[in-house]
Write an enzyme that holds these catalytic residues in place. Structure first.
Site, PDB file in Angstrom:
ATOM      1  N   LYS A  58       0.799  -1.222   0.000  1.00 55.89           N
ATOM      2  CA  LYS A  58       0.000   0.000   0.000  1.00 55.89           C
ATOM      3  C   LYS A  58       0.839   1.283   0.000  1.00 55.89           C
ATOM      4  CE  LYS A  58      -4.421  -1.340   0.247  1.00 55.89           C
ATOM      5  NZ  LYS A  58      -5.524  -0.760  -0.532  1.00 55.89           N
ATOM      6  N   SER A 313       0.513  -9.984  -0.038  1.00 56.00           N
ATOM      7  CA  SER A 313       0.227  -8.550  -0.012  1.00 56.00           C
ATOM      8  C   SER A 313       0.610  -7.845   1.278  1.00 56.00           C
ATOM      9  CB  SER A 313      -1.254  -8.301  -0.291  1.00 56.00           C
ATOM     10  OG  SER A 313      -2.062  -8.936   0.689  1.00 56.00           O
TER      11      SER A 313
END
Length: 420
Positions: A58, A313
Site C-alpha cells: 500500500k 500482499s
C-alpha cells in the site's frame, strides 16, 4: 476537497510512478517456494510485499498519489480512510513529505495496525476511529474532508493509486524466470488488481490473472455477476485488509475484462494457510496476505507444470488474533468439535466420559460446566480436538452409546459465534 481525477491508467504513468518510488518503496524479492512447488508440481513464486517498508504494497499507491499533488494541495492536509495498510502508507508519506494527515479507521481495526500508523506518521497524523466497516469510516472521512477542504487519498479508486500499486507488476516481470502462466492476487477494493492487470495486459497478455477474495466480503465477485460495482449490505470483517463492501468503479472497469477468474476463499482455509506459511516457511502474513496462496488449492490441476506467482500482499497481523486463527483453522479442517454433553451428577461421570467416550488421541480443550443442585443431570459445553478426521464418527457413536450426547454445535452459527 476532492481533486478532479483523470479516469485512465497508463503504462507510461506506471513507469513514472516507479521512478518516484525508487528511493521510497522496497524492491521486494520474487522467491520460489520449494514446499508448495513440490505439493502442486509447479514453480510457485512469492512476490514478498510483506517485506515492504510498511509491511504491505500500500505504500506504493499512497506515496505515488501524494507525490503527484501540488504543494498548495498538500498544504491543505490530506485525509484517508483505511482498515490499516493504506493508512500506514499514507502515514509514511505524510511524515516523509512533512504533510498533515487525518486518518479514519474502523473501530474494530486490529491494535497492531493502529500502532503502526502512529509509528509511521508520528506528529504528522491524527487517527479517528469511526464505524464498524471501512465503508462507514470512508463516509466519515469524506464528510470531514469536505468541511476542512482537505485532499482525500482514496485507498483504491484513483488512477494515481492504481499506478502506484501497478509498480508491483513491473518488478514481477523484471524478476520472473520466463513467462508467468498464472498470477494470483488478493482483491479488496481492487487497486492492486487493476494495477497488475493494466501492466500485464500490455507486457504479458498471456498470463492468467486470478483474483482472490474472502467469501465473507466478495465484492468483486458480486460486481462481476451484476456487471457493475455492487454494494454488499453485510460483510465479514475478519479479513480486514480485504473487507470492502463495494469495489471501486475504475478498478472494476479495468478488471472486468482483464481478470481470468475471481475465486472466493473461506475464512477457515485462509487461517489454515496462515498457520502453514508460518510453520513450514517462517512467513508471517495477515489474512488478506494469505488469500493468493490459499487459492492455489482451487487451481491445483490447472497449475501443474506451470510458472506461478502469488502476491503476498501484507504481514500486518496482530499476535492477539492467533488463537482465533488457530480455532478457525481447526474447525475448517474438521479437527475441532463442540458438543452439548449431559453429565450425570454422580462421582465418576467425567472419568467415564474420558475412558469410554474419548479416543486415544482426542483432546478436551474446552469444558464449561456448572453443577445444578436441583437436577440429576447437568449440561456441559465440551470442545474436543481430534488428530484425524476419521476419529469423529467413533467419538459421536460412543457419546450416544453412553448417553452423554445432547447436541452437536458446529453447525449452529449463532452458538459458534458465542464460543469463538
Amino acid at each position: 476537497m476532492k481533486e478532479k481525477n483523470r479516469q485512465t491508467v497508463t503504462l507510461d504513468n506506471v513507469q513514472k510512478a516507479a521512478e518516484r518510488l525508487k528511493d521510497v518503496s522496497v524492491r521486494t524479492p520474487l522467491l520460489v517456494n520449494n514446499n508448495l512447488s513440490t505439493i502442486y508440481e509447479a514453480q510457485i513464486n512469492f512476490k514478498r510485499e510483506d517485506l515492504q517498508r510498511v509491511r504491505s504494497y500500500k505504500i506504493r499507491g499512497a506515496y505515488n498519489k501524494m507525490a503527484t499533488l501540488s504543494k498548495e494541495s498538500l498544504s491543505k492536509g490530506v485525509v484517508c480512510a483505511s482498515a490499516g495498510n493504506h493508512a500506514q502508507g499514507v502515514a509514511f508519506a505524510c511524515s516523509a513529505m512533512k504533510t498533515k494527515g487525518t486518518i479514519f479507521m474502523p473501530l474494530p481495526t486490529p491494535g497492531q495496525k493502529l500502532e503502526q500508523v502512529k509509528m509511521f506518521g508520528g506528529n504528522y497524523v491524527d487517527i479517528v476511529l469511526y464505524g464498524d466497516t471501512f465503508d462507514e469510516a470512508k463516509d466519515a472521512a469524506l464528510e470531514f474532508c469536505e468541511k476542512n477542504e482537505g485532499v482525500f487519498i482514496h485507498p483504491f479508486d484513483d488512477p494515481a493509486i492504481i499506478e502506484g500499486q501497478a509498480t508491483v507488476a513491473l518488478e514481477i516481470l523484471e524478476q520472473a524466470d520466463g513467462l508467468i502462466d498464472y498470477l494470483f492476487l488478493p482483491i479488496g477494493g481492487g487497486g492492486l488488481a487493476a494495477g497488475v492487470c493494466s501492466v500485464f495486459q500490455s507486457l504479458s497478455p498471456k498470463t492468467k490473472i486470478i483474483g482472490t477474495e474472502p467469501s465473507g466480503a466478495a465484492s468483486m465477485t458480486k460486481a462481476m455477476e451484476q456487471g457493475k460495482p455492487f454494494y454488499l449490505e453485510k460483510i465479514s470483517r475478519f479479513v480486514d485488509g480485504a473487507a470492502v463492501q463495494k469495489v471501486g468503479d475504475l478498478n472494476f472497469n479495468i478488471c472486468q475484462n482483464a481478470l481470468h477468474d475471481v475465486v472466493t476463499i473461506e475464512e477457515g482455509m485462509i487461517c489454515e494457510t496462515i498457520l502453514s506459511l508460518y510453520n513450514k516457511d517462517a512467513v508471517v502474513v495477515e489474512p488478506a496476505g494469505a488469500l493468493s496462496v490459499a487459492a492455489l488449492e482451487k487451481y491445483k490441476e490447472e497449475i501443474k507444470g506451470k510458472n506461478v506467482v502469488c502476491i503476498i500482499s501484507g504481514s500486518n497481523n496482530d499476535i492477539t488474533r492467533m488463537e482465533e486463527i488457530k480455532e478457525k483453522a481447526l474447525l475448517y479442517a474438521g479437527l475441532k468439535h463442540y458438543f452439548l454433553v449431559r453429565f450425570p451428577q454422580r462421582p465418576g461421570a467425567l472419568k467415564s466420559f474420558v475412558m469410554d467416550v474419548l479416543g486415544t488421541n482426542d483432546d478436551i480443550t474446552t469444558f464449561e460446566y456448572t453443577k445444578k443442585n436441583s437436577k440429576e443431570k447437568g449440561i456441559a459445553v465440551v470442545g474436543i480436538v481430534l488428530k484425524n478426521n476419521e476419529d469423529f464418527e467413533p467419538l459421536l457413536f460412543n457419546m450416544k452409546k453412553y448417553d452423554f450426547f445432547v447436541n452437536y454445535l458446529n453447525n449452529d452459527p449463532s452458538l459458534m459465534n458465542i464460543l469463538i
